[in-house]
Design a protein around this motif. Sequence first.
Motif, PDB file in Angstrom:
ATOM      1  N   THR A   6       0.829  -1.199   0.000  1.00  0.00           N
ATOM      2  CA  THR A   6       0.000   0.000   0.000  1.00  0.00           C
ATOM      3  C   THR A   6       0.864   1.250   0.000  1.00  0.00           C
ATOM      4  O   THR A   6       0.592   2.207  -0.740  1.00  0.00           O
ATOM      5  N   THR A   9       2.633   1.624  -3.457  1.00  0.00           N
ATOM      6  CA  THR A   9       1.679   2.050  -4.476  1.00  0.00           C
ATOM      7  C   THR A   9       1.329   3.527  -4.310  1.00  0.00           C
ATOM      8  O   THR A   9       1.262   4.270  -5.288  1.00  0.00           O
ATOM      9  N   GLN A  48      -1.981  -5.362  -5.859  1.00  0.00           N
ATOM     10  CA  GLN A  48      -2.730  -5.072  -4.641  1.00  0.00           C
ATOM     11  C   GLN A  48      -4.138  -5.661  -4.710  1.00  0.00           C
ATOM     12  O   GLN A  48      -4.634  -6.205  -3.721  1.00  0.00           O
ATOM     13  N   GLU A 110      -5.355   4.938  -1.584  1.00  0.00           N
ATOM     14  CA  GLU A 110      -4.462   4.035  -0.853  1.00  0.00           C
ATOM     15  C   GLU A 110      -4.537   4.283   0.646  1.00  0.00           C
ATOM     16  O   GLU A 110      -4.564   3.340   1.444  1.00  0.00           O
TER      17      GLU A 110
END
Length: 119
Positions: A6, A9, A48, A110
Motif C-alpha cells: 500500500t 503504491t 494489490q 491508498e
Amino acid sequence: MLDALTLVTGVAALLLAAWCGWAAYRDQPTKDWHFIGMAVVTVLTLVQLVAGIVLLAQGEKPEQGTTIFVAYLLGAFACVPAAGFMSLAERSKWGSVTVAAGGVVLAVLEVRLYDIWGG
C-alpha cells in the motif's frame, strides 16, 4: 492488508502525479514515458487487487466491511488507466494535468484502503 504494498503504491502514485504535473507546468502533453509510468503504477494496483482478494479468500476480514474494501480496491485499480485514457483524448498540457490528478486520487484511495483494512 499488505502495508508495504500500500505504501509503495501510494508513493508511486504521488511520483507519477509529480512527474505529470511537471510536464503540465512545462505545457507538455503526456508522452510515451508517462504511459510507462502509468503502466508501472497500474501493475502495482493489480498486485494489490489480487493480494486483497487472496486475503479475503483466506478468511481475513477488513475492519470496515468487505464490500467497501472491494469497491475501493476496484476503484484504485481503475483510477490511473482511466486518467491515461482521458489524457489520450486531450493531447495538451491538460492531459498531463488529468494524469497528475489521477495519481493524487490514487494516493488518497491508498490511504483510505489502509484505513478500511484496519491500519
